[in-house]
Design a protein around this motif. Structure first.
Motif, PDB file in Angstrom:
ATOM      1  N   UNK A 168       0.865  -1.180   0.000  1.00 54.56           N
ATOM      2  CA  UNK A 168       0.000   0.000   0.000  1.00 54.56           C
ATOM      3  C   UNK A 168       0.896   1.222   0.000  1.00 54.56           C
ATOM      4  N   UNK A 169       0.655   2.119  -0.909  1.00 53.17           N
ATOM      5  CA  UNK A 169       1.465   3.336  -1.019  1.00 53.17           C
ATOM      6  C   UNK A 169       0.532   4.533  -0.886  1.00 53.17           C
ATOM      7  N   UNK A 170       0.531   5.120   0.318  1.00 50.38           N
ATOM      8  CA  UNK A 170      -0.364   6.236   0.619  1.00 50.38           C
ATOM      9  C   UNK A 170       0.282   7.574   0.300  1.00 50.38           C
ATOM     10  N   UNK A 171      -0.562   8.513  -0.104  1.00 56.84           N
ATOM     11  CA  UNK A 171      -0.113   9.861  -0.481  1.00 56.84           C
ATOM     12  C   UNK A 171       0.844   9.753  -1.658  1.00 56.84           C
ATOM     13  N   UNK A 172       0.452   8.968  -2.622  1.00 56.48           N
ATOM     14  CA  UNK A 172       1.313   8.616  -3.750  1.00 56.48           C
ATOM     15  C   UNK A 172       0.616   8.964  -5.061  1.00 56.48           C
ATOM     16  N   UNK A 173       0.606  10.220  -5.385  1.00 52.07           N
ATOM     17  CA  UNK A 173      -0.085  10.702  -6.580  1.00 52.07           C
ATOM     18  C   UNK A 173       0.537  10.150  -7.861  1.00 52.07           C
ATOM     19  N   UNK A 174       1.839  10.186  -7.957  1.00 54.42           N
ATOM     20  CA  UNK A 174       2.498   9.808  -9.212  1.00 54.42           C
ATOM     21  C   UNK A 174       2.603   8.304  -9.415  1.00 54.42           C
ATOM     22  N   UNK A 175       2.657   7.556  -8.330  1.00 57.41           N
ATOM     23  CA  UNK A 175       2.868   6.119  -8.456  1.00 57.41           C
ATOM     24  C   UNK A 175       4.315   5.742  -8.711  1.00 57.41           C
ATOM     25  N   UNK A 176       5.208   6.720  -8.716  1.00 54.56           N
ATOM     26  CA  UNK A 176       6.625   6.444  -8.989  1.00 54.56           C
ATOM     27  C   UNK A 176       7.355   5.826  -7.801  1.00 54.56           C
ATOM     28  N   UNK A 177       6.959   6.217  -6.627  1.00 54.84           N
ATOM     29  CA  UNK A 177       7.669   5.771  -5.426  1.00 54.84           C
ATOM     30  C   UNK A 177       7.745   4.245  -5.328  1.00 54.84           C
ATOM     31  N   UNK A 178       6.644   3.519  -5.536  1.00 52.89           N
ATOM     32  CA  UNK A 178       6.692   2.054  -5.395  1.00 52.89           C
ATOM     33  C   UNK A 178       7.050   1.319  -6.688  1.00 52.89           C
ATOM     34  N   UNK A 179       7.600   2.029  -7.637  1.00 48.81           N
ATOM     35  CA  UNK A 179       7.925   1.457  -8.947  1.00 48.81           C
ATOM     36  C   UNK A 179       8.702   0.142  -8.842  1.00 48.81           C
ATOM     37  N   UNK A 180       9.685   0.114  -7.980  1.00 44.82           N
ATOM     38  CA  UNK A 180      10.527  -1.082  -7.886  1.00 44.82           C
ATOM     39  C   UNK A 180       9.789  -2.269  -7.274  1.00 44.82           C
ATOM     40  N   UNK A 181       8.819  -1.992  -6.444  1.00 42.57           N
ATOM     41  CA  UNK A 181       7.992  -3.078  -5.924  1.00 42.57           C
ATOM     42  C   UNK A 181       7.157  -3.686  -7.057  1.00 42.57           C
ATOM     43  N   UNK A 182       6.569  -2.824  -7.883  1.00 38.99           N
ATOM     44  CA  UNK A 182       5.801  -3.327  -9.029  1.00 38.99           C
ATOM     45  C   UNK A 182       6.673  -4.194  -9.918  1.00 38.99           C
ATOM     46  N   UNK A 183       7.873  -3.677 -10.209  1.00 42.43           N
ATOM     47  CA  UNK A 183       8.791  -4.415 -11.078  1.00 42.43           C
ATOM     48  C   UNK A 183       9.201  -5.752 -10.480  1.00 42.43           C
ATOM     49  N   UNK A 184       9.192  -5.844  -9.146  1.00 37.93           N
ATOM     50  CA  UNK A 184       9.561  -7.094  -8.463  1.00 37.93           C
ATOM     51  C   UNK A 184       8.371  -8.040  -8.316  1.00 37.93           C
ATOM     52  N   UNK A 185       7.202  -7.634  -8.850  1.00 32.12           N
ATOM     53  CA  UNK A 185       6.053  -8.524  -8.846  1.00 32.12           C
ATOM     54  C   UNK A 185       5.025  -8.287  -7.762  1.00 32.12           C
ATOM     55  N   UNK A 186       5.224  -7.251  -6.965  1.00 38.26           N
ATOM     56  CA  UNK A 186       4.233  -6.936  -5.939  1.00 38.26           C
ATOM     57  C   UNK A 186       3.016  -6.277  -6.571  1.00 38.26           C
ATOM     58  N   UNK A 187       1.886  -6.476  -5.957  1.00 35.08           N
ATOM     59  CA  UNK A 187       0.673  -5.767  -6.350  1.00 35.08           C
ATOM     60  C   UNK A 187       0.653  -4.481  -5.523  1.00 35.08           C
ATOM     61  N   UNK A 188       0.701  -3.344  -6.205  1.00 31.06           N
ATOM     62  CA  UNK A 188       0.827  -2.057  -5.522  1.00 31.06           C
ATOM     63  C   UNK A 188      -0.450  -1.244  -5.691  1.00 31.06           C
ATOM     64  N   UNK A 189      -0.917  -0.718  -4.577  1.00 33.73           N
ATOM     65  CA  UNK A 189      -2.043   0.203  -4.577  1.00 33.73           C
ATOM     66  C   UNK A 189      -1.510   1.581  -4.219  1.00 33.73           C
ATOM     67  N   UNK A 190      -1.467   2.476  -5.215  1.00 33.94           N
ATOM     68  CA  UNK A 190      -1.046   3.855  -4.986  1.00 33.94           C
ATOM     69  C   UNK A 190      -2.292   4.669  -4.692  1.00 33.94           C
ATOM     70  N   UNK A 191      -2.388   5.161  -3.481  1.00 34.47           N
ATOM     71  CA  UNK A 191      -3.607   5.828  -3.024  1.00 34.47           C
ATOM     72  C   UNK A 191      -3.311   7.283  -2.664  1.00 34.47           C
ATOM     73  N   UNK A 192      -4.028   8.181  -3.307  1.00 32.64           N
ATOM     74  CA  UNK A 192      -3.824   9.607  -3.068  1.00 32.64           C
ATOM     75  C   UNK A 192      -5.134  10.344  -3.319  1.00 32.64           C
ATOM     76  N   UNK A 193      -5.370  11.374  -2.562  1.00 29.99           N
ATOM     77  CA  UNK A 193      -6.591  12.173  -2.718  1.00 29.99           C
ATOM     78  C   UNK A 193      -6.716  12.714  -4.144  1.00 29.99           C
ATOM     79  N   UNK A 194      -5.584  13.000  -4.776  1.00 25.63           N
ATOM     80  CA  UNK A 194      -5.607  13.525  -6.147  1.00 25.63           C
ATOM     81  C   UNK A 194      -6.054  12.475  -7.155  1.00 25.63           C
TER      82      UNK A 194
END
Length: 97
Positions: free
Chosen positions: A6-32
């Protein structure tokens, strides 16, 4: 079952990029992006996702950063500090579950 980040306050989705690339399911959640963390129900929205392997959270820091200390009194008076503290409290609630 996928490993979830879970990636909170993550408008761009860039922060967890490496988790996605490693096969994790990432939820980027931001009010925007239409996700108000304060409206998330831990038991009905988060727990059903499955095993959470990590949480990234970068709550707005502008109400706490030393560089803005001259504004703290005004932010305390107009409610911005309290609003930011509610966001932090919600993240802590999610982590505790």
């Amino acid at each position: 079952m996928n490993k979830i980040i879970l990636s909170f306050f993550d408008y761009s989705g860039n922060w967890p990029k490496y988790y996605r690339e490693a096969g994790y399911e990432v939820y980027s959640l931001d009010i925007k992006n239409g996700f108000d963390i304060l409206e998330l129900d831990v038991y009905n929205d988060i727990i059903p996702l499955g095993k959470i392997y990590g949480i990234l959270a970068a709550p707005p820091c502008t109400d706490f950063a030393g560089s803005g200390a001259q504004y703290w009194k005004q932010k305390d008076l107009d409610g911005r500090t309290d609003a930011s503290l509610k966001l932090i409290d919600k993240v802590l609630e999610i982590i505790e579950v």
